[in-house]
Design a protein around this motif. Sequence first.
Motif, PDB file in Angstrom:
ATOM      1  N   MET A   1      42.284  55.797  19.326  1.00 52.28           N
ATOM      2  CA  MET A   1      42.371  57.402  20.360  1.00 52.28           C
ATOM      3  C   MET A   1      43.617  57.177  21.366  1.00 52.28           C
ATOM      4  O   MET A   1      44.000  56.442  21.366  1.00 52.28           O
ATOM      5  N   ALA A   2      44.656  58.418  21.016  1.00 52.48           N
ATOM      6  CA  ALA A   2      46.231  58.370  21.347  1.00 52.48           C
ATOM      7  C   ALA A   2      46.084  59.126  23.627  1.00 52.48           C
ATOM      8  O   ALA A   2      45.090  58.639  23.899  1.00 52.48           O
ATOM      9  N   THR A   3      47.060  57.854  23.418  1.00 54.38           N
ATOM     10  CA  THR A   3      46.754  57.612  24.812  1.00 54.38           C
ATOM     11  C   THR A   3      47.881  59.096  24.981  1.00 54.38           C
ATOM     12  O   THR A   3      48.647  59.783  25.114  1.00 54.38           O
ATOM     13  N   THR A   4      46.903  59.444  26.320  1.00 51.67           N
ATOM     14  CA  THR A   4      47.749  60.327  27.000  1.00 51.67           C
ATOM     15  C   THR A   4      48.443  60.475  28.151  1.00 51.67           C
ATOM     16  O   THR A   4      47.750  59.837  28.649  1.00 51.67           O
ATOM     17  N   ARG A   5      49.801  60.624  28.123  1.00 53.04           N
ATOM     18  CA  ARG A   5      51.322  60.703  29.277  1.00 53.04           C
ATOM     19  C   ARG A   5      51.090  61.778  30.556  1.00 53.04           C
ATOM     20  O   ARG A   5      51.803  63.409  29.507  1.00 53.04           O
ATOM     21  N   GLY A   6      50.882  62.176  31.570  1.00 56.22           N
ATOM     22  CA  GLY A   6      51.204  62.825  32.072  1.00 56.22           C
ATOM     23  C   GLY A   6      52.636  62.809  33.245  1.00 56.22           C
ATOM     24  O   GLY A   6      52.779  61.450  33.302  1.00 56.22           O
ATOM     25  N   LEU A   7      53.464  64.284  32.584  1.00 58.73           N
ATOM     26  CA  LEU A   7      55.175  63.663  33.527  1.00 58.73           C
ATOM     27  C   LEU A   7      54.995  64.263  34.991  1.00 58.73           C
ATOM     28  O   LEU A   7      54.332  65.948  35.003  1.00 58.73           O
ATOM     29  N   LEU A   8      54.857  63.843  36.263  1.00 57.85           N
ATOM     30  CA  LEU A   8      55.780  64.120  37.379  1.00 57.85           C
ATOM     31  C   LEU A   8      56.673  64.548  37.772  1.00 57.85           C
ATOM     32  O   LEU A   8      57.298  62.951  37.799  1.00 57.85           O
ATOM     33  N   ILE A   9      57.048  65.846  38.092  1.00 56.23           N
ATOM     34  CA  ILE A   9      58.898  65.313  38.616  1.00 56.23           C
ATOM     35  C   ILE A   9      58.847  65.937  39.727  1.00 56.23           C
ATOM     36  O   ILE A   9      57.921  67.327  39.966  1.00 56.23           O
ATOM     37  N   GLY A  10      59.682  65.304  40.868  1.00 51.23           N
ATOM     38  CA  GLY A  10      59.850  65.684  41.698  1.00 51.23           C
ATOM     39  C   GLY A  10      61.398  64.501  42.852  1.00 51.23           C
ATOM     40  O   GLY A  10      61.083  64.098  42.021  1.00 51.23           O
ATOM     41  N   ARG A  11      61.286  65.516  43.672  1.00 54.73           N
ATOM     42  CA  ARG A  11      62.769  64.064  44.266  1.00 54.73           C
ATOM     43  C   ARG A  11      61.978  63.218  45.123  1.00 54.73           C
ATOM     44  O   ARG A  11      62.929  62.376  45.071  1.00 54.73           O
ATOM     45  N   PHE A  12      60.443  63.491  45.983  1.00 52.55           N
ATOM     46  CA  PHE A  12      60.114  62.240  46.513  1.00 52.55           C
ATOM     47  C   PHE A  12      61.152  61.272  47.728  1.00 52.55           C
ATOM     48  O   PHE A  12      61.289  60.780  47.485  1.00 52.55           O
ATOM     49  N   GLN A  13      61.798  62.636  48.678  1.00 50.68           N
ATOM     50  CA  GLN A  13      62.951  62.738  49.330  1.00 50.68           C
ATOM     51  C   GLN A  13      62.013  62.334  51.145  1.00 50.68           C
ATOM     52  O   GLN A  13      62.212  63.533  51.816  1.00 50.68           O
ATOM     53  N   PRO A  14      60.887  61.613  51.745  1.00 50.57           N
ATOM     54  CA  PRO A  14      60.673  60.442  51.013  1.00 50.57           C
ATOM     55  C   PRO A  14      59.087  60.938  50.018  1.00 50.57           C
ATOM     56  O   PRO A  14      58.291  62.440  49.960  1.00 50.57           O
ATOM     57  N   PHE A  15      58.741  59.739  49.306  1.00 51.55           N
ATOM     58  CA  PHE A  15      57.262  59.858  48.294  1.00 51.55           C
ATOM     59  C   PHE A  15      56.508  59.690  49.700  1.00 51.55           C
ATOM     60  O   PHE A  15      56.243  58.941  50.464  1.00 51.55           O
ATOM     61  N   HIS A  16      55.480  61.147  50.297  1.00 52.51           N
ATOM     62  CA  HIS A  16      54.674  61.084  51.223  1.00 52.51           C
ATOM     63  C   HIS A  16      53.185  61.107  50.508  1.00 52.51           C
ATOM     64  O   HIS A  16      52.543  61.307  49.346  1.00 52.51           O
ATOM     65  N   ARG A  17      52.112  61.411  51.625  1.00 57.14           N
ATOM     66  CA  ARG A  17      50.474  60.720  51.246  1.00 57.14           C
ATOM     67  C   ARG A  17      50.018  62.340  49.857  1.00 57.14           C
ATOM     68  O   ARG A  17      49.297  61.173  49.325  1.00 57.14           O
ATOM     69  N   GLY A  18      50.804  63.377  49.968  1.00 61.69           N
ATOM     70  CA  GLY A  18      50.358  64.443  49.309  1.00 61.69           C
ATOM     71  C   GLY A  18      50.703  64.237  47.927  1.00 61.69           C
ATOM     72  O   GLY A  18      50.105  64.411  46.775  1.00 61.69           O
ATOM     73  N   HIS A  19      52.020  63.355  48.005  1.00 60.53           N
ATOM     74  CA  HIS A  19      52.536  62.937  46.315  1.00 60.53           C
ATOM     75  C   HIS A  19      51.401  61.820  45.577  1.00 60.53           C
ATOM     76  O   HIS A  19      50.960  62.005  44.681  1.00 60.53           O
ATOM     77  N   GLU A  20      51.103  60.962  46.454  1.00 60.38           N
ATOM     78  CA  GLU A  20      49.714  59.750  46.257  1.00 60.38           C
ATOM     79  C   GLU A  20      48.228  60.766  45.955  1.00 60.38           C
ATOM     80  O   GLU A  20      48.166  60.067  44.982  1.00 60.38           O
ATOM     81  N   GLN A  21      48.381  61.576  46.821  1.00 52.36           N
ATOM     82  CA  GLN A  21      46.919  61.958  46.137  1.00 52.36           C
ATOM     83  C   GLN A  21      47.159  62.730  45.007  1.00 52.36           C
ATOM     84  O   GLN A  21      46.349  63.132  44.674  1.00 52.36           O
ATOM     85  N   LEU A  22      48.250  63.367  44.951  1.00 52.60           N
ATOM     86  CA  LEU A  22      48.589  64.218  43.430  1.00 52.60           C
ATOM     87  C   LEU A  22      48.724  63.135  42.627  1.00 52.60           C
ATOM     88  O   LEU A  22      47.848  63.560  41.128  1.00 52.60           O
ATOM     89  N   VAL A  23      49.011  62.234  42.714  1.00 48.43           N
ATOM     90  CA  VAL A  23      49.692  61.122  41.884  1.00 48.43           C
ATOM     91  C   VAL A  23      47.332  60.453  41.599  1.00 48.43           C
ATOM     92  O   VAL A  23      47.316  59.819  40.137  1.00 48.43           O
ATOM     93  N   GLU A  24      46.765  60.453  42.617  1.00 51.78           N
ATOM     94  CA  GLU A  24      45.238  60.020  42.219  1.00 51.78           C
ATOM     95  C   GLU A  24      44.893  61.528  41.652  1.00 51.78           C
ATOM     96  O   GLU A  24      44.660  60.524  40.291  1.00 51.78           O
ATOM     97  N   ARG A  25      45.242  62.300  41.389  1.00 52.74           N
ATOM     98  CA  ARG A  25      44.411  63.296  40.484  1.00 52.74           C
ATOM     99  C   ARG A  25      44.879  63.379  39.479  1.00 52.74           C
ATOM    100  O   ARG A  25      44.112  63.754  38.335  1.00 52.74           O
ATOM    101  N   ILE A  26      46.385  63.349  38.755  1.00 51.92           N
ATOM    102  CA  ILE A  26      46.668  63.456  37.601  1.00 51.92           C
ATOM    103  C   ILE A  26      46.841  62.237  36.608  1.00 51.92           C
ATOM    104  O   ILE A  26      45.833  62.121  35.832  1.00 51.92           O
ATOM    105  N   ALA A  27      46.157  60.735  37.441  1.00 54.22           N
ATOM    106  CA  ALA A  27      45.645  59.600  37.494  1.00 54.22           C
ATOM    107  C   ALA A  27      44.150  60.077  36.914  1.00 54.22           C
ATOM    108  O   ALA A  27      43.714  59.523  35.607  1.00 54.22           O
TER     109      ALA A  27
END
Length: 177
Positions: A1-27
């Motif tokens: 089975m092929a690995t699927t990868r998602g690319l999240l693009i942002g400036r992350f100035q700074p990386f905050h808790r909303g970004h953290e929650q988003l990465v968890e959802r994407i994962a």
Amino acid sequence: MATTRGLLIGRFQPFHRGHEQLVERIASEVDEVIVGIGSADQSHTRRDPFTAGERIVMISNVLAEMDAPSYVVPIEDLNRNSVWVSHAESMCPPFDVVYSNNPLVGRLFEESDYEVRDSEMFDREELRGTDIRQRMIAGETWRESVPGAVVDAIEEIDGVGRIRTIADSDVALEDRP
């Protein structure tokens, strides 16, 4: 089975808790997450105070605690939209889906035949990089808005002092005749 990868693009100035929650959802949607640090060539400005290297440390330390297969990749601005997607492709592992709320970024990837998904906004009233940076300048509470690993990285480089200096410099420049 092929690995699927998602690319999240942002400036992350700074990386905050909303970004953290988003990465968890994407994962939960893909096998591996690529966090693309946009505007990686920008730093030491009011809008982009942190360097690409500093953002890599912030994000990598948070992702290490999440136990999700991930990569952190700096992506510089080219100011040539027609080649920006190919530039991003050259900087990243292969990916299948792109996450972004930036209409231009979404359009550029769609024109290159990528599936583009909106990135969900978590607690947007409290978790905006602009507002977090403003709270730092004003000496207000900001630490609860970012993961502990990000607090540590910002304190290690005296990021709040940098942001305040930049803000003072910007004001001084604006006051000149």
